[in-house]
Design a protein around this motif. Structure first.
Motif, short mmCIF file in Angstrom:
data_model
loop_
_atom_site.label_atom_id
_atom_site.label_comp_id
_atom_site.label_asym_id
_atom_site.label_seq_id
_atom_site.Cartn_x
_atom_site.Cartn_y
_atom_site.Cartn_z
N LYS B 166 0.84 -1.20 0.00
CA LYS B 166 0.00 0.00 0.00
C LYS B 166 0.88 1.26 0.00
N GLY B 167 1.88 1.23 0.86
CA GLY B 167 2.82 2.36 0.90
C GLY B 167 3.56 2.51 -0.41
N TYR B 172 4.61 5.23 -5.61
CA TYR B 172 4.50 5.18 -7.07
C TYR B 172 3.60 6.32 -7.57
N ASN B 173 2.47 6.50 -6.91
CA ASN B 173 1.55 7.55 -7.33
C ASN B 173 2.16 8.95 -7.17
N PHE B 284 8.43 2.40 -12.24
CA PHE B 284 8.25 0.97 -11.97
C PHE B 284 7.91 0.74 -10.51
N TYR B 285 6.98 -0.15 -10.27
CA TYR B 285 6.82 -0.73 -8.94
C TYR B 285 7.22 -2.19 -9.08
N GLY B 311 10.26 0.68 -5.55
CA GLY B 311 9.95 1.09 -6.91
C GLY B 311 11.12 1.91 -7.42
N SER B 312 11.22 2.04 -8.74
CA SER B 312 12.25 2.94 -9.27
C SER B 312 11.66 3.79 -10.38
N TYR B 313 12.27 4.93 -10.61
CA TYR B 313 11.66 6.00 -11.40
C TYR B 313 12.75 6.73 -12.16
#
Lengths: 435, 435
Positions: B166-167, B172-173, B284-285, B311-313
């Motif tokens: 959830k976190g 990600y959002n 990405f999650y 996640g990575s971004y």
């Protein structure tokens, strides 16, 4: 701070031999990821950026123009200058997927000379001074002392191009004065010393040396150099800077390799300074050493081909973080000069679970932010003693300590990290004190 | 400009196949130093820094913290995650002087996971989101399209760490919304599209695609996505961002590989958009894909070990320079959106040897500088036609044209690069027009 990635350490890490390395690890500024290669954590990154900003501002002030050259270079370029085979094992040599020989740049004389050669064709476009701030790699056989002698390091290097020697010396003098200003703005006493030109070559060179008891090498100079102040001068970079350069170079100053014992002993004994120092900058005038083999020529007024005169100038940006700590620390930790400090102010919240105390801290934090003053709020759920120890360790110049008693009295305690002096200040005067 | 290192080219360079590559070479933004490796000249460097600044500001706004990881990594780290052998020939593999296997980082999941693992031990220290802006290397077999598919490139990458899924979805959002804001601030229409996760792995991923006729790949979406506006919204990053994400993801949008023809054709024909696009960001999650093998665990409330969710971004910072040009140019050259333009204003001095004209230009330049507006003064000794062509080529948003006639009449001509509209403006109103 409860949300900040700042992993401090109580114990001295075994691998760190010198004080700046120990303190950078303990204060959570860096972590080693491979031998001599470091990642910068948020607090260390802020210091690095502050140093970079000062370097950039002073380069821009002098008229140098910023570019950015890549880290990976072609071996062929270094064959053009004749340095590829000479450079030795410190050069990280790489083969790409097509087996082309590449390298991770330890310096950029070759690349900049090609950029200049392709872009500048006429004497009318001179002088030029191009700088960049980019990561370099030198594959030290035994990396040590943390960022002071790492393998991957951030350096500002620039390169001047002039039509003749007179112009080149003026460019050299500009950087000489720029470096005096740059280091002074960081709170450092950096003394220019006549230096050996080493693998860069050329016949005129100065190292800028920061005095620190823990310095890497012995240095010798006239005490008068320590007290000289450049920041109070008004500098016009288009004027003749030789008188200023002479003022700094007429007094004796030399590193160990260039030391002339007899000349040093001509100085009255009380004026002699034997100390230890850390090199943080190095400037070179080397004439046509690269421009001749690499054919960096411009057309002169009569159409004749003129080989340009060059110099190069380096500041160890990441090394400076260590150098500043070597020059400015005490038993309890780092003492950042304000100009490079990661935050100017720390708010030490002695009772984060007390709404009145946390409210007062938040109000101070917001008040400082509104004035553009960066603060770190220690809202962690820890004993006051642990907080005081961490605060002294990370070395933020001003600590604003807020506890229940102070809140009742409407006062915070303001502590000067450097002198240790404490003073009670009414809440409504805290922000303006740092404005 | 007579003193600025800005080598423009009249002819189209033969090696450049796409418009952004041609224009970046012609406008003197970059020069290639090896296949797929570029140096940034002063004008290009300024654009790169503007893009970097916007990326940084939006990362900071979202609560991400900036670090800086090194370019050279140890192969052992990639063996821990299991990616070393899998990564293939795009990874630039290096042996140092002690024959240790190293590599030039193409991405940083491994390094950041180690930094996190060593620095964070408790669930109380989560969530964390750490970013950096650093050079990467991918040894493309056939580098091309200039900075759009180069080998050495500047990327912003960040990594989120959460206690549970959830976190992680909230993290990600946050980046989803941050990316919408980041690209919109650069004047781009970037549309998030459901994407394949590729070599990073994981099960939730979006690409951010800029629409441009010259884009590298076909994309399909609902037209409504083009008109959506994020900058007018007030965003609270601590609130539930799912409704905003849903707004953007409920309309059809897919790249070629993820395209579902049947679903696309359910959209009324007039609302369908088949276009070409350029990828400028990817998020990405991937849950515990790296944290499980690399043992990135924290202690939970009851002391139990919890493997963190990650996640990575990524944002292609240097690639964006090309992407923005692909999306914003015309026959004459680049049309910079103001937010990333190297200068906001260009002063075109039509007669540099006329004291009155040059005096008027200098006064405008000083007036703009006093207001903090960056201007480029074209004081070169060239025909007006050549100056106009160069100015349109380099694409500064506003041209202030000053000639002898205008000086007599007390007026400058202000040209909007984008629309081509010209307007006469009294000298004393020019500066305030750009304030």
């Amino acid at each position: 701070m409860s949300q900040y990635f700042l992993p401090t350490m109580k114990e001295n890490p075994a691998e760190a031999q010198i004080v700046s390395h120990r303190l950078m690890l303990r204060a959570g500024l860096i972590r080693q990821t491979s031998a001599g290669i470091y990642a910068w954590l948020p607090l260390g990154f802020r210091v690095l950026k502050n140093i970079e900003r000062i370097v950039r501002e002073e380069q821009d002030r002098s008229g140098a123009q910023e570019v950015l050259m890549p880290t990976i270079q072609s071996a062929d370029l270094w064959r053009e200058s004749g340095r590829y085979d000479a450079y030795g094992a410190e050069m990280l040599r790489i083969k790409d997927r097509h087996d082309r020989e590449m390298l991770y740049g330890p310096t950029n004389e070759e690349v900049i000379t090609v950029l200049f050669r392709d872009g500048v064709k006429s004497y009318r476009d001179l002088p030029r001074n191009l700088y960049h701030i980019q990561w370099k790699f030198r594959d030290e056989v035994r990396p040590r002392f943390g960022v002071m002698r790492g393998r991957e390091f951030l350096m500002k290097d620039n390169y001047s191009f002039d039509i003749d020697k007179k112009g080149a010396i003026h460019s050299y003098n500009k950087m000489f004065v720029t470096y005096l200003r740059t280091f002074a703005r960081m709170g450092l006493k950096a003394i220019p010393m006549r230096a050996d030109t080493g693998p860069i070559g050329g016949d005129l060179s100065h190292e800028f040396i920061v005095l620190a008891d823990t310095g890497e090498s012995a240095v010798f100079c006239h005490k008068g150099l320590v007290d000289k102040d450049i920041l109070s001068r008004k500098i016009d970079y288009d004027s003749d800077l030789q008188p200023i350069v002479n003022e700094w170079t007429s007094l004796y100053a030399a590193t160990d390799d260039m030391h002339d014992k007899a000349a040093f002993e001509e100085i009255p004994e009380g004026e002699r300074l034997s100390a230890r120092g850390i090199e943080v900058g190095h400037i070179f005038y080397f004439g046509t050493q690269y421009s001749a083999p690499m054919k960096a020529v411009v057309a002169g007024p009569g159409g004749e081909q003129i080989t340009v005169e060059m110099g190069s100038y380096g500041i160890g940006v990441s090394r400076l973080v260590g150098g500043i700590i070597e020059a400015s620390h005490d038993e309890a930790g780092i003492v950042w000069p304000e100009a490079v400090a990661p935050f100017k102010v720390a708010i030490v919240n002695l009772k984060p679970d007390d709404g009145a105390v946390s409210g007062a801290c938040q109000k101070l934090y917001d008040g400082l932010a509104a004035k553009g003053i960066e603060a770190l709020h220690d809202d962690r759920d820890l004993r006051p003693g642990a907080k005081f120890a961490d605060m002294d360790l990370i070395g933020i110049p001003w600590q604003v300590i807020v506890g229940p008693k102070g809140v009742s009295a409407g006062k915070a305690e303001v502590k000067d990290r450097k002198t240790g002096q404490r003073e009670e200040v009414p809440f409504d005067q805290v922000v303006q004190r740092f404005g």
